[in-house]
Design a protein around this motif. Sequence first.
Motif, PDB file in Angstrom:
ATOM      1  N   ILE A 360       0.895  -1.483  -0.230  1.00 13.94           N
ATOM      2  CA  ILE A 360      -0.057   0.147  -0.666  1.00 13.94           C
ATOM      3  C   ILE A 360       1.123   1.245  -0.022  1.00 13.94           C
ATOM      4  N   PRO A 361       0.832   2.152  -1.097  1.00  8.78           N
ATOM      5  CA  PRO A 361       1.849   3.143  -1.312  1.00  8.78           C
ATOM      6  C   PRO A 361       1.628   4.347  -0.013  1.00  8.78           C
ATOM      7  N   LEU A 362       2.410   4.405   0.671  1.00  9.77           N
ATOM      8  CA  LEU A 362       2.719   5.444   1.340  1.00  9.77           C
ATOM      9  C   LEU A 362       2.676   6.911   1.470  1.00  9.77           C
ATOM     10  N   VAL A 363       2.158   7.580   1.531  1.00  8.57           N
ATOM     11  CA  VAL A 363       2.502   9.171   1.241  1.00  8.57           C
ATOM     12  C   VAL A 363       3.755   9.524   0.833  1.00  8.57           C
ATOM     13  N   PRO A 364       4.214  10.265  -0.256  1.00  4.81           N
ATOM     14  CA  PRO A 364       3.151  10.602  -0.727  1.00  4.81           C
ATOM     15  C   PRO A 364       3.107   9.046  -1.817  1.00  4.81           C
ATOM     16  N   TYR A 365       1.759   9.894  -2.961  1.00  3.99           N
ATOM     17  CA  TYR A 365       1.375   8.837  -3.600  1.00  3.99           C
ATOM     18  C   TYR A 365       0.609   9.323  -4.391  1.00  3.99           C
ATOM     19  N   GLN A 366       0.470   9.037  -5.774  1.00  5.86           N
ATOM     20  CA  GLN A 366      -0.949   8.767  -6.393  1.00  5.86           C
ATOM     21  C   GLN A 366      -1.664   8.132  -6.558  1.00  5.86           C
ATOM     22  N   ASN A 367      -3.056   8.562  -6.721  1.00  4.27           N
ATOM     23  CA  ASN A 367      -4.429   7.613  -7.950  1.00  4.27           C
ATOM     24  C   ASN A 367      -4.605   8.099  -9.125  1.00  4.27           C
ATOM     25  N   ILE A 368      -4.616   7.198 -10.025  1.00  7.57           N
ATOM     26  CA  ILE A 368      -4.805   7.657 -11.011  1.00  7.57           C
ATOM     27  C   ILE A 368      -5.867   6.569 -11.219  1.00  7.57           C
ATOM     28  N   GLN A 369      -7.285   7.389 -11.327  1.00  6.96           N
ATOM     29  CA  GLN A 369      -8.534   6.213 -12.581  1.00  6.96           C
ATOM     30  C   GLN A 369      -8.643   6.874 -14.587  1.00  6.96           C
ATOM     31  N   HIS A 370      -9.236   5.809 -14.611  1.00 10.64           N
ATOM     32  CA  HIS A 370      -8.955   6.376 -16.074  1.00 10.64           C
ATOM     33  C   HIS A 370     -10.553   4.842 -16.527  1.00 10.64           C
TER      34      HIS A 370
END
Length: 802
Positions: A360-370
């Motif tokens: 599970i990515p920790l801060v900072p991370y990005q979430n990309i939904q397409h």
Amino acid sequence: MKLFKVAAAIALCMILTITASAGNILKGSFIATIKDALTGNPIEGVSVYFSDVKVGGITNANGEIVINNIPEGKHLIEITHVGYNTISEYVDIIGETKKEYVLSHTVVESNTVIVTGTTGATQLKKVPFQVAVLNKEELLQNNATNIIDALAKKPGVSTLSTGPAISKPVIRGLGYNRVLTINDGVRQEGQQWGDEHGIEIDEASVNKVEILKGPASLIYGSDATAGVINIITNVPVANNTLKGNIFSGYQTNNRSTTNNISLAGNRNNLNWNVYTSVVSAEDYKNKYDGSVFNSKFSQKNFGGYVGYNGNWGYSHLLLSKFNLKAGLIEGDRDNDGYFIKPVAGGGEERATEADFKSRIPLVPYQNIQHFKIATDNSFKLGKQRLSINVGYQHNQRKEFGNVDDLNERELFFDLKTITYAAQLHLQEMKGWKTSIGINGMHQTNTNKGLEQLIPDYDLFDVGGYVYTRKTIKKITLSGGARYDTRNIHTSDLMNGLDVKGPAIKRSFANFSGSLGIAAQISHNLNVKLNIARGFRAPSIPELASNGAHEGTTRYEYGNSDLKSEVSTQIDAGFDFNTEHVSFDLSVFYNNFSNFILYRKLQNTGGTDSLINVDGQDLTAFQFEQTKASLTGIEATVDFHPHPLDWLHIENTFSFVTGRLKQSIEGNKFLPFIPAPRLITEFRGNIKKIRNHISNGYVKFEIDNTFKQHNIFKAYNTETATSGYTLLNAGLGADIVSKKGNTFFSVHLIATNITDVAYQNHLSRLKYAAENMSTGRTGVFNMGRNFTIKLNVPLNFSLNAGR
């Protein structure tokens, strides 16, 4: 509103024309028998496919195939089978058309059918530009952490990466908005302008990739000045069949797991496909950095299509949903060289073993939904054919960087895009195959995060073109012309309640075109020459950005006065093929006016201009324009020494250099040009090992990447990179039944066997923070890695309905 009027007009014309022509459409069918040229025995499992109408199938135990409901007319057929030569030729379908074919054993394949860069399926040897093809088999036999990395072994193709989850295609030294990605006929639109933005397509779902190298603005418009990546996911299976596939993969370095399930069917020409993938990985490792903190990612993908193929053409509805969560690698370490992470309430602490092993990515991370939904259609109109493709995409990219509020979205780009394309393929006249087309898009972006890097904007573009091709004996001429317009309107760029960038309203228009020739000098030698003019309108970030974002070390300023980039490329090449040797060579020269690049700004004291953002000093960059050129060469030599025809010795070499017409601060080289690369592969293919083991292979690869010292040094924009050599290996085979049906295939792949610590010249992680304990700057690429892949095909026959 303009786009909806265009789409409505196209749809209305389509309905009226189809209604008027429906009574004149005749049913066509294709019946063929395929045999071995040496023995005369029928060949089972041969793939027969008509690309332009998307119908096909495989031969039965008697080497026979029947394909019904083909629109009458001339279509390009592709006949393929492992270990045999590919046959591609035009077949005139009139009523019930019968043919017989014989296939010869071969170790060299050079007659592929492509659809990229033309207005219909075409033999590769008859197009004047360079196209590389990557099929499903190659994807299975090689290792990559994403689909773009998988393409990088093709000559002329590189990747600009920000960790294992994010890679962007670079073709002949050009990337970002200069490379256009197409997925199942739809222009893929996300935030491809940024370093840490990928292309939102899952590798496990891909069937075939075609890579066009060079300006392709004639067919695709703006943003295709470097080339096109055409990713094909959905391919209809044979009529009255049901096919499934189960794939699983595991990598030891970051314990990455990939699981994919797909199921496709075709019942009386009603065809469909559905697939889903789940991918996750821990932090990757290398010899210098150990586990690289926050390089983990998780990804989910779902998609498919449903459609109908008839004697009038086909109509398919496609859908996909992509979701990626990826950590942003900053590379901060304490004085002892340990990676550190921010903690709630302020301050930092060392990352723990549990942090490295978490998925599970920790801060900072990005979430990309397409999300994407599109309709792909082809209709027979008398002796002509109309193709229509309309798609809607919703791309959401969120950055999370506040450890005290994990739900706070520092950046949130909400991008909605409607793309449209229509082509009318005219009746062939005196050998000329001509198509006229129109395509474009309407796009809106809304900022929903706390900060704004680019403003809200509205974009509309449209372009029309004509393309024609004629084959005169063994010479094929092709070319055309196009005109585009693009209108951009941005809102004020805001910083809270303050305006930090004024609204912009700009229009861009330009001509593009190409002219080329492909000549088959002899049975073994094919020569190509192409001249193309492409253009690219400036992107929104280049025009109007003002801000910083996670994953980079830059503060960017746009330039609202930028003009369109215009490129003119001359591309020449030849391929020479014999039974035991194949040799491909291509050279190109690409001249740019108004080339857009960014460079560091200086303050009044002559040092780097720094902008303090949340306590961190970021170097300021601004976009500007200049004249530039790129020159390069690509070569492939594949040798099969007789009588060891099973042995392949293949060498691929790529070299590109980019130069400024006028030096900047004494620097004449363009920034971020990939280093020269030579890949040598020794490969043994054994068609049958034992009764239940076939299509075996074993390979050993030497991947040489040379040093890159031809860099843009001004303002420390870019640093030189040392060369390195990676040793890779792989082996695999199909486990089959007595009748030769595949139960499953297994692939074992080893990369970077000697665990070399290296930095790719186009890795953005090169510019991460210095490790104060070692003096090394940045983060290094992945170390030694072993991969296992298991692929299980499922095949069923459905009884044909009445």
